[in-house]
Design a protein around this motif. Structure first.
Motif, PDB file in Angstrom:
ATOM      1  N   ARG A  89       0.841  -1.215   0.000  1.00 24.64           N
ATOM      2  CA  ARG A  89       0.000   0.000   0.000  1.00 24.64           C
ATOM      3  C   ARG A  89       0.871   1.258   0.000  1.00 24.64           C
ATOM      4  O   ARG A  89       0.616   2.205  -0.751  1.00 24.64           O
ATOM      5  CB  ARG A  89      -0.903  -0.007   1.240  1.00 24.64           C
ATOM      6  CG  ARG A  89      -1.885   1.168   1.292  1.00 24.64           C
ATOM      7  CD  ARG A  89      -2.649   1.191   2.596  1.00 24.64           C
ATOM      8  NE  ARG A  89      -1.808   1.630   3.704  1.00 24.64           N
ATOM      9  CZ  ARG A  89      -1.545   2.915   3.990  1.00 24.64           C
ATOM     10  NH1 ARG A  89      -2.051   3.880   3.217  1.00 24.64           N
ATOM     11  NH2 ARG A  89      -0.790   3.226   5.019  1.00 24.64           N
ATOM     12  N   ILE A  90       1.912   1.237   0.841  1.00 20.28           N
ATOM     13  CA  ILE A  90       2.798   2.407   0.929  1.00 20.28           C
ATOM     14  C   ILE A  90       3.572   2.581  -0.375  1.00 20.28           C
ATOM     15  O   ILE A  90       3.818   3.705  -0.827  1.00 20.28           O
ATOM     16  CB  ILE A  90       3.759   2.246   2.124  1.00 20.28           C
ATOM     17  CG1 ILE A  90       2.966   2.273   3.438  1.00 20.28           C
ATOM     18  CG2 ILE A  90       4.816   3.345   2.143  1.00 20.28           C
ATOM     19  CD1 ILE A  90       3.774   1.931   4.663  1.00 20.28           C
ATOM     20  N   ASP A 130       9.521  10.329   3.528  1.00 25.15           N
ATOM     21  CA  ASP A 130       8.192  10.019   2.979  1.00 25.15           C
ATOM     22  C   ASP A 130       7.383   9.173   3.964  1.00 25.15           C
ATOM     23  O   ASP A 130       6.160   9.345   4.086  1.00 25.15           O
ATOM     24  CB  ASP A 130       8.328   9.271   1.647  1.00 25.15           C
ATOM     25  CG  ASP A 130       8.676  10.210   0.497  1.00 25.15           C
ATOM     26  OD1 ASP A 130       8.473  11.435   0.659  1.00 25.15           O
ATOM     27  OD2 ASP A 130       9.153   9.730  -0.555  1.00 25.15           O
ATOM     28  N   LEU A 144       3.787  10.308   6.625  1.00 25.24           N
ATOM     29  CA  LEU A 144       2.464   9.661   6.629  1.00 25.24           C
ATOM     30  C   LEU A 144       1.620  10.074   7.821  1.00 25.24           C
ATOM     31  O   LEU A 144       0.394  10.042   7.754  1.00 25.24           O
ATOM     32  CB  LEU A 144       2.633   8.137   6.633  1.00 25.24           C
ATOM     33  CG  LEU A 144       3.103   7.498   5.321  1.00 25.24           C
ATOM     34  CD1 LEU A 144       3.394   6.025   5.542  1.00 25.24           C
ATOM     35  CD2 LEU A 144       2.053   7.674   4.237  1.00 25.24           C
ATOM     36  N   THR A 177       2.537   2.003  -3.323  1.00 28.23           N
ATOM     37  CA  THR A 177       1.678   2.668  -4.325  1.00 28.23           C
ATOM     38  C   THR A 177       1.550   4.163  -4.050  1.00 28.23           C
ATOM     39  O   THR A 177       1.311   4.943  -4.969  1.00 28.23           O
ATOM     40  CB  THR A 177       0.267   2.033  -4.333  1.00 28.23           C
ATOM     41  OG1 THR A 177      -0.333   2.184  -3.034  1.00 28.23           O
ATOM     42  CG2 THR A 177       0.332   0.557  -4.693  1.00 28.23           C
ATOM     43  N   LEU A 178       1.722   4.559  -2.791  1.00 30.38           N
ATOM     44  CA  LEU A 178       1.645   5.981  -2.442  1.00 30.38           C
ATOM     45  C   LEU A 178       2.906   6.736  -2.867  1.00 30.38           C
ATOM     46  O   LEU A 178       2.852   7.927  -3.178  1.00 30.38           O
ATOM     47  CB  LEU A 178       1.457   6.141  -0.925  1.00 30.38           C
ATOM     48  CG  LEU A 178       0.162   5.626  -0.307  1.00 30.38           C
ATOM     49  CD1 LEU A 178       0.199   5.768   1.220  1.00 30.38           C
ATOM     50  CD2 LEU A 178      -1.034   6.404  -0.866  1.00 30.38           C
ATOM     51  N   PHE A 179       4.043   6.029  -2.900  1.00 36.20           N
ATOM     52  CA  PHE A 179       5.317   6.684  -3.230  1.00 36.20           C
ATOM     53  C   PHE A 179       6.046   5.884  -4.328  1.00 36.20           C
ATOM     54  O   PHE A 179       7.078   5.245  -4.080  1.00 36.20           O
ATOM     55  CB  PHE A 179       6.199   6.786  -1.979  1.00 36.20           C
ATOM     56  CG  PHE A 179       5.540   7.509  -0.837  1.00 36.20           C
ATOM     57  CD1 PHE A 179       5.436   8.899  -0.831  1.00 36.20           C
ATOM     58  CD2 PHE A 179       5.008   6.795   0.233  1.00 36.20           C
ATOM     59  CE1 PHE A 179       4.839   9.561   0.224  1.00 36.20           C
ATOM     60  CE2 PHE A 179       4.395   7.453   1.293  1.00 36.20           C
ATOM     61  CZ  PHE A 179       4.303   8.840   1.282  1.00 36.20           C
ATOM     62  N   CYS A 233      -1.039  12.823   7.328  1.00 36.54           N
ATOM     63  CA  CYS A 233      -2.289  12.555   6.604  1.00 36.54           C
ATOM     64  C   CYS A 233      -2.919  11.262   7.101  1.00 36.54           C
ATOM     65  O   CYS A 233      -3.526  10.521   6.341  1.00 36.54           O
ATOM     66  CB  CYS A 233      -2.039  12.479   5.102  1.00 36.54           C
ATOM     67  SG  CYS A 233      -0.731  11.321   4.634  1.00 36.54           S
ATOM     68  N   SER A 234      -2.722  10.981   8.385  1.00 33.24           N
ATOM     69  CA  SER A 234      -3.196   9.710   8.933  1.00 33.24           C
ATOM     70  C   SER A 234      -4.608   9.791   9.512  1.00 33.24           C
ATOM     71  O   SER A 234      -5.087   8.836  10.081  1.00 33.24           O
ATOM     72  CB  SER A 234      -2.246   9.234  10.041  1.00 33.24           C
ATOM     73  OG  SER A 234      -2.196  10.195  11.079  1.00 33.24           O
TER      74      SER A 234
END
Length: 584
Positions: free
Chosen positions: A121-122, A181, A185, A124-126, A188-189
């Motif tokens: 998941r992480i 990065d 997180l 895909t965010l970065f 925006c948690s």
């Protein structure tokens, strides 16, 4: 008030540019082993971050996203971000027997599945972060796990359950979990539809923390919490669940838990441990008391055994010189905690001022003041004091609540606990040894016990008191004189009357003193005329003050203490005079 004070302490440390307290949402975590990989995600080697040797061995600390609280059957679904123990990171089961292994394997499999899902998941965010992408590719290569298990450090790594691991990419100086990065997180948690409420700490309306973070307390479980509500277990009220029963905002929860974990940390100078109680302390701003407090109560550093004495002397001289003012109104806080299953028990909480607590400790040390040989320690910290009355000088051999109760009595400037007196007398009778600190403890106990009472008995002074006509005190003096007569008459004797008769003499004087006085006549006959006359005058001076109706048949606990003090005072006087005569 406890949470409010901890919250304020966090704000104080966060505003200090020299402080190393973790920013919001982060924590300093010891990570003993790193999985070194290349940019393609291929395993290279395991790295051991620990330094030092034996008990001083410590793993390196890294600033990572704060660990999440997890408990219950669904705990495997909660993972830490790019760091965790080997069950989550590598699907390695915890150490157990053959019967428990199937469940351990299944738990580790589920933990690892959740961890890998979070990594993906992480990633895909970065997508442009090479470090994060390398970790993601690591889990695409099944052979990596086998390579890790073949590494020379693997067996050492899995010896202890709960060993944390993280990743490091070749060429980088820090771990992937500390990548900017990743740490971003936390900004925006926030979750959708978060429940809001009025925070009990700040008084502001804000998102409420449903689960409070774990507190790392010595002797406690890894998930122990100071504030926690178990679902459907009778703790919910008005249909509220978990943290909504005692609403604390996420920002305040992060602040107070970070502050408490910092105070309890291995490198903290604001904590000490007595028996099973961990005590933390802090003031609203830096003060002399905050710097000295640990040394007033804790064990001395192994590399400097006299450090406590030096600090106590400096502390008391600061009070005399005015550097430390007893009128100082700076708030000061002391919190005693002990582990209790998955929760933390508050053993005591004291809130006062720097001036008040300084004066209470000054009184404590004054009460312990007693005449002593120059070779004996002048001051004892609370730890040293308690070890002097414990079997084998070990804290674990003391009654469970004694350390906590004694601490509270000092902080309240009140009487010492009765268990202190009983423990001290028990060790005296067992060891047949009345040391200066044991006599000082009994003196301080009695003086503090009766200090604020009407019709109180005469205070016990530092040295021999010829005006004290308490029958127990006189019996103690008499016993010391009889022992000295015997030791002078029979130099080098293997034992004295203290070894054979102290227990009976200090509890039922009437049963043994007749025999002891008869024995003393034989001992006096062996001495020269000068010494014989000297000791007879000493004996007569004490006996003339004893009750004409005879010696006490039984001594109470308090009188047994007076007996011990009388014995100690008289013995010190006799030996001090002997040393002076020898020098002349």
């Amino acid at each position: 008030m406890i949470l409010q004070a901890l919250y304020d302490y966090y704000q104080r440390k966060a505003a200090d540019p020299d402080s190393t307290i973790a920013p919001r949402g982060l924590e300093w975590k010891e990570i003993p082993y790193l999985i070194l990989i290349d940019k393609d995600g291929t395993f290279v080697e395991l790295q051991d971050t620990t330094e030092g040797s034996a008990k001083q061995k410590r793993a390196k600390k890294y600033l990572v996203v704060k660990s999440k609280g997890r408990s219950g059957s669904g705990s495997w679904q909660t993972v830490n971000i790019l760091w965790d123990h080997f069950g989550y990171v590598l699907a390695q089961p915890k150490n157990t027997d053959e019967k428990g292994m199937p469940k351990a394997l299944e738990d580790a499999r589920k933990q690892n599945k959740s961890f890998v899902q979070e990594v993906k998941r992480i990633a895909t965010l970065f997508p442009s972060n090479e470090e994060i992408q390398a970790v993601s590719r690591f889990y695409d290569m099944a052979e990596n796990i086998e390579r890790i298990k073949a590494d020379p450090l693997w067996e050492e790594c899995i010896k202890k359950d709960g060993t944390n691991l993280s990743f490091k990419v070749i060429g980088n100086t820090s771990i992937v979990a500390a990548n900017p990065d990743i740490t971003s997180l936390i900004e925006c948690s926030s979750e959708e539809n978060e429940e809001e409420g009025i925070c009990l700490i700040t008084g502001k309306k804000a998102p409420i923390a449903l689960l409070n973070s774990a507190i790392a307390i010595p002797g406690g479980k890894s998930g122990a919490k100071l504030v926690g509500f178990q679902k459907k277990s009778g703790y919910d009220s008005y249909y509220k669940e978990q943290g909504m029963n005692a609403p604390i905002s996420k920002e305040a929860e992060d602040a107070y838990t970070t502050a408490l974990n910092t105070l309890l940390g291995k490198d903290s100078s604001n904590k000490y441990r007595l028996h099973d109680t961990s005590v933390v302390f802090w003031s609203q701003k830096p003060t002399k008391l905050e710097q000295s407090f640990a040394f007033l109560v804790s064990a001395p550093p192994k590399d400097n055994p006299d450090k406590n004495i030096e600090v106590i002397k400096s502390f008391l001289s600061s009070l005399e010189s005015g550097v430390l003012d007893e009128k100082d109104k700076t708030p000061f806080y002391i919190l005693g905690l002990s582990p209790n299953a998955a929760r933390i028990s508050v053993r005591f909480w004291r809130q006062g001022t720097v001036g008040e607590f300084s004066s209470y400790f000054r009184q404590h040390f004054e009460d312990l003041d007693i005449v002593r040989n120059k070779s004996k320690k002048e001051y004892y910290s609370l730890f040293n004091l308690l070890t002097q009355i414990s079997f084998q000088n070990k804290m674990e051999n003391l009654p469970p609540n004694l350390a906590s109760d004694l601490t509270q009595s000092i902080l309240d400037n009140g009487p010492y606990p009765a268990t202190l007196q009983m423990q001290c007398l028990a060790r005296i009778k067992a060891d047949r040894n009345i040391t200066s600190i044991r006599a000082a403890i009994l003196k301080a106990y009695l003086n503090r016990k009766y200090r604020n009472r009407t019709n109180k008995p005469k205070d016990i002074i530092m040295g021999l008191d010829l005006t004290n006509t308490n029958q127990a005190y006189l019996c103690g003096r008499l016993f010391a004189i009889l022992e000295k007569i015997q030791s002078d008459a029979i130099p080098g004797a293997n034992s004295t009357i203290k070894e054979r008769y102290y227990g009976a003499a200090s509890t039922t004087p009437a049963t043994v003193f007749g025999r002891l006085l008869s024995l003393s006549r034989h001992h006096l006959a062996k001495l020269d005329t000068g010494k014989c006359v000297y000791y007879e005058k000493l004996l007569q001076g004490v006996i003339s003050d004893l009750d004409s109706n005879g010696l006490p048949k039984y001594l109470s606990i308090d009188d047994q203490s007076r007996f011990a003090i009388g014995y100690y005072h008289q013995r010190e006087e006799l030996y001090t005079k002997k040393e002076t005569t020898d020098k002349e």
